[in-house]
Design a protein around this motif. Sequence first.
Motif, PDB file in Angstrom:
ATOM      1  N   GLY A  12      21.242   4.730  20.666  1.00 38.31           N
ATOM      2  CA  GLY A  12      21.793   5.771  21.507  1.00 38.31           C
ATOM      3  C   GLY A  12      20.983   5.885  22.833  1.00 38.31           C
ATOM      4  N   ARG A  13      19.538   5.478  22.740  1.00 33.45           N
ATOM      5  CA  ARG A  13      18.824   5.400  23.934  1.00 33.45           C
ATOM      6  C   ARG A  13      18.588   4.237  24.426  1.00 33.45           C
ATOM      7  NH1 ARG A  13      15.259   8.434  19.938  1.00 33.45           N
ATOM      8  NH2 ARG A  13      15.954  10.630  20.298  1.00 33.45           N
ATOM      9  N   GLY A  14      18.556   3.968  25.718  1.00 31.16           N
ATOM     10  CA  GLY A  14      18.287   2.753  26.232  1.00 31.16           C
ATOM     11  C   GLY A  14      17.049   2.091  25.991  1.00 31.16           C
ATOM     12  N   VAL A  15      16.055   2.745  25.711  1.00 32.13           N
ATOM     13  CA  VAL A  15      14.629   2.090  25.253  1.00 32.13           C
ATOM     14  C   VAL A  15      14.348   2.742  23.996  1.00 32.13           C
ATOM     15  CG1 VAL A  15      12.265   1.846  25.997  1.00 32.13           C
ATOM     16  CG2 VAL A  15      13.948   2.165  27.698  1.00 32.13           C
ATOM     17  N   MET A  16      14.005   1.781  23.106  1.00 30.00           N
ATOM     18  CA  MET A  16      13.582   2.329  21.758  1.00 30.00           C
ATOM     19  C   MET A  16      12.192   2.954  21.744  1.00 30.00           C
ATOM     20  SD  MET A  16      14.171   1.679  18.418  1.00 30.00           S
ATOM     21  CE  MET A  16      14.669  -0.216  18.174  1.00 30.00           C
ATOM     22  N   GLU A  17      12.309   4.035  21.365  1.00 31.62           N
ATOM     23  CA  GLU A  17      11.219   4.806  21.346  1.00 31.62           C
ATOM     24  C   GLU A  17      10.446   4.936  20.248  1.00 31.62           C
ATOM     25  OE1 GLU A  17      12.369   8.819  22.493  1.00 31.62           O
ATOM     26  OE2 GLU A  17      13.570   8.204  24.108  1.00 31.62           O
ATOM     27  N   GLU A  18       9.006   5.244  20.326  1.00 32.99           N
ATOM     28  CA  GLU A  18       8.361   5.329  19.148  1.00 32.99           C
ATOM     29  C   GLU A  18       8.608   6.369  18.178  1.00 32.99           C
ATOM     30  OE1 GLU A  18       3.569   4.578  18.450  1.00 32.99           O
ATOM     31  OE2 GLU A  18       4.031   5.399  20.055  1.00 32.99           O
ATOM     32  N   GLU A  19       9.138   7.101  18.633  1.00 34.62           N
ATOM     33  CA  GLU A  19       9.677   8.358  17.875  1.00 34.62           C
ATOM     34  C   GLU A  19      10.942   8.378  17.288  1.00 34.62           C
ATOM     35  OE1 GLU A  19       8.375   8.546  20.748  1.00 34.62           O
ATOM     36  OE2 GLU A  19       6.245   9.576  20.303  1.00 34.62           O
ATOM     37  N   SER A  28      12.516   2.151  -2.180  1.00 38.20           N
ATOM     38  CA  SER A  28      11.376   1.876  -2.921  1.00 38.20           C
ATOM     39  C   SER A  28      10.114   1.465  -2.515  1.00 38.20           C
ATOM     40  CB  SER A  28      11.684   0.985  -4.496  1.00 38.20           C
ATOM     41  OG  SER A  28      12.105  -0.248  -3.809  1.00 38.20           O
ATOM     42  N   GLU A  29      10.450   0.491  -1.298  1.00 39.84           N
ATOM     43  CA  GLU A  29       9.237  -0.241  -0.473  1.00 39.84           C
ATOM     44  C   GLU A  29       8.522   1.139   0.189  1.00 39.84           C
ATOM     45  OE1 GLU A  29       6.872  -3.090  -0.009  1.00 39.84           O
ATOM     46  OE2 GLU A  29       8.900  -3.060  -0.914  1.00 39.84           O
ATOM     47  N   GLU A  30       9.408   2.106   0.673  1.00 39.11           N
ATOM     48  CA  GLU A  30       8.656   3.041   1.460  1.00 39.11           C
ATOM     49  C   GLU A  30       8.164   4.160   0.443  1.00 39.11           C
ATOM     50  OE1 GLU A  30      11.658   4.239   5.151  1.00 39.11           O
ATOM     51  OE2 GLU A  30      12.313   4.437   3.347  1.00 39.11           O
ATOM     52  N   ASP A  31       8.537   4.259  -0.642  1.00 37.90           N
ATOM     53  CA  ASP A  31       7.962   4.960  -1.492  1.00 37.90           C
ATOM     54  C   ASP A  31       6.496   4.457  -1.916  1.00 37.90           C
ATOM     55  OD1 ASP A  31       9.794   7.110  -1.847  1.00 37.90           O
ATOM     56  OD2 ASP A  31      10.795   6.040  -3.591  1.00 37.90           O
ATOM     57  N   LYS A  32       6.372   3.072  -2.205  1.00 43.69           N
ATOM     58  CA  LYS A  32       5.187   2.253  -2.483  1.00 43.69           C
ATOM     59  C   LYS A  32       4.472   2.606  -1.473  1.00 43.69           C
ATOM     60  CE  LYS A  32       7.292  -1.292  -5.199  1.00 43.69           C
ATOM     61  NZ  LYS A  32       7.544  -2.735  -4.918  1.00 43.69           N
ATOM     62  N   LEU A  33       4.688   2.305  -0.122  1.00 46.73           N
ATOM     63  CA  LEU A  33       3.922   2.658   0.804  1.00 46.73           C
ATOM     64  C   LEU A  33       3.151   4.096   1.025  1.00 46.73           C
ATOM     65  CD1 LEU A  33       5.695   0.888   3.828  1.00 46.73           C
ATOM     66  CD2 LEU A  33       3.443   0.057   2.794  1.00 46.73           C
ATOM     67  N   LEU A  34       4.024   5.021   0.695  1.00 45.38           N
ATOM     68  CA  LEU A  34       3.687   6.405   0.778  1.00 45.38           C
ATOM     69  C   LEU A  34       2.608   6.744  -0.364  1.00 45.38           C
ATOM     70  CD1 LEU A  34       3.825   9.228   1.845  1.00 45.38           C
ATOM     71  CD2 LEU A  34       5.695   9.672   0.916  1.00 45.38           C
ATOM     72  N   TRP A  46      -0.383  14.269   7.405  1.00 45.06           N
ATOM     73  CA  TRP A  46       1.038  13.758   7.027  1.00 45.06           C
ATOM     74  C   TRP A  46       1.257  13.015   8.422  1.00 45.06           C
ATOM     75  CZ3 TRP A  46       1.961  12.857   2.381  1.00 45.06           C
ATOM     76  CH2 TRP A  46       1.600  13.700   1.584  1.00 45.06           C
ATOM     77  N   ASN A  47       0.977  13.289   9.505  1.00 42.31           N
ATOM     78  CA  ASN A  47       1.281  12.856  10.866  1.00 42.31           C
ATOM     79  C   ASN A  47       0.735  11.429  11.395  1.00 42.31           C
ATOM     80  OD1 ASN A  47       3.402  14.539  11.546  1.00 42.31           O
ATOM     81  ND2 ASN A  47       2.107  15.791  12.876  1.00 42.31           N
ATOM     82  N   SER A  48      -0.228  11.035  10.546  1.00 41.34           N
ATOM     83  CA  SER A  48      -0.884   9.833  10.510  1.00 41.34           C
ATOM     84  C   SER A  48      -0.486   8.933   9.558  1.00 41.34           C
ATOM     85  CB  SER A  48      -2.528  10.039  10.405  1.00 41.34           C
ATOM     86  OG  SER A  48      -2.854  10.593   8.888  1.00 41.34           O
ATOM     87  N   VAL A  49       0.439   9.414   8.773  1.00 39.51           N
ATOM     88  CA  VAL A  49       0.998   8.501   7.747  1.00 39.51           C
ATOM     89  C   VAL A  49       1.738   7.087   8.344  1.00 39.51           C
ATOM     90  CG1 VAL A  49       2.620   8.181   5.842  1.00 39.51           C
ATOM     91  CG2 VAL A  49       1.517  10.131   5.871  1.00 39.51           C
ATOM     92  N   SER A  50       2.435   7.376   9.451  1.00 44.18           N
ATOM     93  CA  SER A  50       3.324   6.370  10.055  1.00 44.18           C
ATOM     94  C   SER A  50       2.356   5.140  10.578  1.00 44.18           C
ATOM     95  CB  SER A  50       4.370   6.977  11.063  1.00 44.18           C
ATOM     96  OG  SER A  50       3.238   7.666  11.981  1.00 44.18           O
ATOM     97  N   ARG A  51       1.328   5.820  11.177  1.00 44.44           N
ATOM     98  CA  ARG A  51       0.409   5.059  11.830  1.00 44.44           C
ATOM     99  C   ARG A  51      -0.443   4.140  10.817  1.00 44.44           C
ATOM    100  NH1 ARG A  51      -4.487   6.627  13.329  1.00 44.44           N
ATOM    101  NH2 ARG A  51      -3.362   9.014  13.340  1.00 44.44           N
TER     102      ARG A  51
END
Length: 261
Positions: A12-19, A28-34, A46-51
């Motif tokens: 939807g956005r012209g530029v892919m945003e980091e957010e 299951s892969e995401e679960d493993k990472l978490l 929790w906000n540092s999880v993505s990073r």
Amino acid sequence: MYWGEVMACHMGRGVMEEEAWRKGPWTSEEDKLLVEYVRLHGEGRWNSVSRLAGLKRNGKSCRLRWVNYLRPDLKRGQITPQEESIILELHARWGNRWSTIARSLPGRTDNEIKNYWRTHFKKKAKSPSDAAEKARNRLLRKQQFQQQQQQQLQQQQHQAQQQQLQFNFDMKGIMALLEDNTHRAPYASQSRQEMVNMQQNSTEEQGFLYSMLNGHPSAQDTSADEILWDGLWNMDDVHGNSNVHSAASKVGLYSLVAPFC
DNA sequence: AACGGTCACAACCGCAAGCAC
DNA sequence: CGTGCTTGCGGTTGTGACCGT
């Protein structure tokens, strides 16, 4: 459609945003990472999880996933009749304060209880027969509590013997818990601080239930009786008389086990 | 078999409290 | 004291499974 939403978010956005966080069901892969993230860094931040974990999920989503689904101390399976009666009782007292109610049901999440209530009781709430059922349940629990009070008096009379008994029960609980922990290998390295926290929560829960059953208006009331009741409560659990609070007893025993870890 | 209703559950959203700066 | 960030909570929505018609 979840994925449609995700793609719309990306395109939807012209530029892919980091957010441009990923949404929808967790893989299951995401679960493993978490899980790996929490194992390494503990709960919180929790906000540092993505990073730090490389997850394209926002902090809120990660926290929710952990709290409602991945936490190792969650109790799986259907709500038992005993748990159901506790939910009814606590909802009558607290209303829709799901997290408060959940604190009295170890292993159950506020989301789970909320969902359960909505699907089971919201429509039935107006039914007079259910009101009668609730009243009957209340009476039953009151009687149970009175019985336990009597038992408590007897305990005081035979304190020395009971202390020995208590010690034996505690040791049994510790051994059972240690065995239980070996079966939960990925989480066996739980920190002592976490265990202490769990014990604190457990004490609050038991304190509340005591005040509830005893008719005290405030869950914060603390007395010698409450402490005695805590002991009584745990003893019943160790006896295996109550399935409902077996998780609570495990949590309570963490305080006994912690020094050995 | 198709359809609609209900249930169970996961996940998202908005808001507010707590906290550090 | 004000501000921004983080976290927790309660309400709501979306989805799949199941069941009866």
